[in-house]
Design a protein around this motif. Structure first.
Motif, PDB file in Angstrom:
ATOM      1  N   GLU A 112       0.840  -1.194   0.000  1.00  0.00           N
ATOM      2  CA  GLU A 112       0.000   0.000   0.000  1.00  0.00           C
ATOM      3  C   GLU A 112       0.879   1.249   0.000  1.00  0.00           C
ATOM      4  O   GLU A 112       1.916   1.299   0.662  1.00  0.00           O
ATOM      5  N   ARG A 113       0.417   2.280  -0.746  1.00  0.00           N
ATOM      6  CA  ARG A 113       1.216   3.489  -0.896  1.00  0.00           C
ATOM      7  C   ARG A 113       1.540   4.175   0.423  1.00  0.00           C
ATOM      8  O   ARG A 113       2.622   4.757   0.581  1.00  0.00           O
ATOM      9  N   GLU A 114       0.604   4.136   1.367  1.00  0.00           N
ATOM     10  CA  GLU A 114       0.810   4.847   2.621  1.00  0.00           C
ATOM     11  C   GLU A 114       1.593   4.038   3.648  1.00  0.00           C
ATOM     12  O   GLU A 114       1.903   4.545   4.730  1.00  0.00           O
ATOM     13  N   ALA A 115       1.929   2.797   3.336  1.00  0.00           N
ATOM     14  CA  ALA A 115       2.579   1.907   4.305  1.00  0.00           C
ATOM     15  C   ALA A 115       4.097   1.873   4.108  1.00  0.00           C
ATOM     16  O   ALA A 115       4.598   1.994   2.986  1.00  0.00           O
ATOM     17  N   ALA A 116       4.815   1.694   5.213  1.00  0.00           N
ATOM     18  CA  ALA A 116       6.260   1.482   5.143  1.00  0.00           C
ATOM     19  C   ALA A 116       6.533   0.016   4.806  1.00  0.00           C
ATOM     20  O   ALA A 116       5.882  -0.881   5.345  1.00  0.00           O
ATOM     21  N   VAL A 117       7.474  -0.221   3.903  1.00  0.00           N
ATOM     22  CA  VAL A 117       7.813  -1.578   3.474  1.00  0.00           C
ATOM     23  C   VAL A 117       9.329  -1.742   3.499  1.00  0.00           C
ATOM     24  O   VAL A 117      10.074  -0.768   3.642  1.00  0.00           O
ATOM     25  N   ARG A 118       9.779  -2.982   3.363  1.00  0.00           N
ATOM     26  CA  ARG A 118      11.194  -3.269   3.205  1.00  0.00           C
ATOM     27  C   ARG A 118      11.419  -3.981   1.879  1.00  0.00           C
ATOM     28  O   ARG A 118      10.512  -4.637   1.357  1.00  0.00           O
ATOM     29  N   PHE A 119      12.625  -3.881   1.365  1.00  0.00           N
ATOM     30  CA  PHE A 119      13.013  -4.588   0.148  1.00  0.00           C
ATOM     31  C   PHE A 119      14.166  -5.523   0.508  1.00  0.00           C
ATOM     32  O   PHE A 119      15.250  -5.071   0.866  1.00  0.00           O
ATOM     33  N   GLN A 120      13.897  -6.826   0.428  1.00  0.00           N
ATOM     34  CA  GLN A 120      14.910  -7.830   0.758  1.00  0.00           C
ATOM     35  C   GLN A 120      15.412  -8.479  -0.521  1.00  0.00           C
ATOM     36  O   GLN A 120      14.629  -8.978  -1.336  1.00  0.00           O
ATOM     37  N   HIS A 121      16.720  -8.473  -0.691  1.00  0.00           N
ATOM     38  CA  HIS A 121      17.326  -8.984  -1.914  1.00  0.00           C
ATOM     39  C   HIS A 121      17.159 -10.489  -2.008  1.00  0.00           C
ATOM     40  O   HIS A 121      17.446 -11.227  -1.054  1.00  0.00           O
ATOM     41  N   VAL A 122      16.679 -10.962  -3.142  1.00  0.00           N
ATOM     42  CA  VAL A 122      16.407 -12.387  -3.321  1.00  0.00           C
ATOM     43  C   VAL A 122      17.693 -13.207  -3.263  1.00  0.00           C
ATOM     44  O   VAL A 122      17.756 -14.265  -2.630  1.00  0.00           O
ATOM     45  N   GLY A 123      18.751 -12.723  -3.905  1.00  0.00           N
ATOM     46  CA  GLY A 123      19.972 -13.516  -4.032  1.00  0.00           C
ATOM     47  C   GLY A 123      20.844 -13.561  -2.802  1.00  0.00           C
ATOM     48  O   GLY A 123      21.517 -14.573  -2.544  1.00  0.00           O
ATOM     49  N   THR A 124      20.861 -12.488  -2.004  1.00  0.00           N
ATOM     50  CA  THR A 124      21.787 -12.426  -0.868  1.00  0.00           C
ATOM     51  C   THR A 124      21.093 -12.174   0.475  1.00  0.00           C
ATOM     52  O   THR A 124      21.767 -12.155   1.509  1.00  0.00           O
TER      53      THR A 124
END
Length: 221
Positions: free
Chosen positions: A155-167
């Motif tokens: 959701e646009r208003e929510a904080a998210v994380r991006f976790q790298h698939v490979g590492t």
């Protein structure tokens, strides 16, 4: 850091982006709430440090030597736009909401390179280097990031994380700043643990309006 002589053909891409921003009825939204959708173009704000994810035609002077990725405080920099795309096998048709747990590519609009990380040390903090890699949106399997969020969709208003698939590292900022030629810009890197330094929020951009599940053979951005 060292400058790159070759410049991407940014003019047509930026013109198309501006047209979508000002032409009504283009099937996109600029503000409001709702899911982030495949094909959307947006800026990402690190909520802890107040900087937007950024890249440019400047390469790292150490590590991989690939195009550098930084964080900038300015909200109006055109080099901070990223397009949400699926992996090489697809799975992210235009207008479909991005699911929590879905792997995506983040493609830098003005240079056509993908957000990328690998086992090189970052130049300032000695965390894992994050770069921009590939040509015209095509790189390799180290360009994939899993969207970590709560609920069903990003959701646009929510904080998210991006976790790298490979590492498995998380896209992070911890405050280190560069000197010349990109004085004041913040280092962006990968960290092994989820913490306050790796939460991001969708900000300015063009959000493709959510659509229905596409039929087989639908074009994917």
């Amino acid at each position: 850091m060292r400058s790159v002589g070759r410049r991407a053909a940014a003019g047509p891409v930026l013109l198309a982006l501006l047209l979508e921003l000002v032409v009504p009825g283009c099937g996109a939204a600029k503000t409001g709430v709702g899911p982030v959708t495949c094909g959307s173009v947006l800026k990402l704000l690190n909520t802890q440090h107040g900087v937007r994810l950024h890249s440019h035609d400047i390469k790292y002077g150490s590590g991989s030597g690939q195009q550098s990725v930084t964080g900038v405080e300015a909200s109006d920099d055109a080099n901070s736009y990223w397009r949400i795309r699926g992996g090489p096998e697809g799975g992210c048709p235009r207008g479909l909401p991005v699911r929590c747990g879905q792997a995506v590519r983040l493609t830098h609009v003005l240079t056509g390179k993908n957000l990328h990380t690998h086992h090189f040390l970052s130049p300032l903090s000695n965390n894992q280097e994050v770069s921009a890699f590939g040509e015209d949106g095509e790189g390799d399997d180290l360009d994939l990031w899993t969207v970590r969020c709560s609920g069903k969709h990003w959701e646009r208003e929510a904080a998210v994380r991006f976790q790298h698939v490979g590492t498995s590292v998380f896209l992070s900022v911890t405050g280190e700043q560069y000197g010349s030629p990109i004085r004041g810009q913040h280092e962006v890197h990968g960290m092994s643990s989820a913490n306050t330094h790796n939460t991001w929020k969708a900000m300015e951009g063009i959000f493709i309006k959510p659509g229905v599940e596409p039929s087989a053979g639908h074009d994917e951005l």
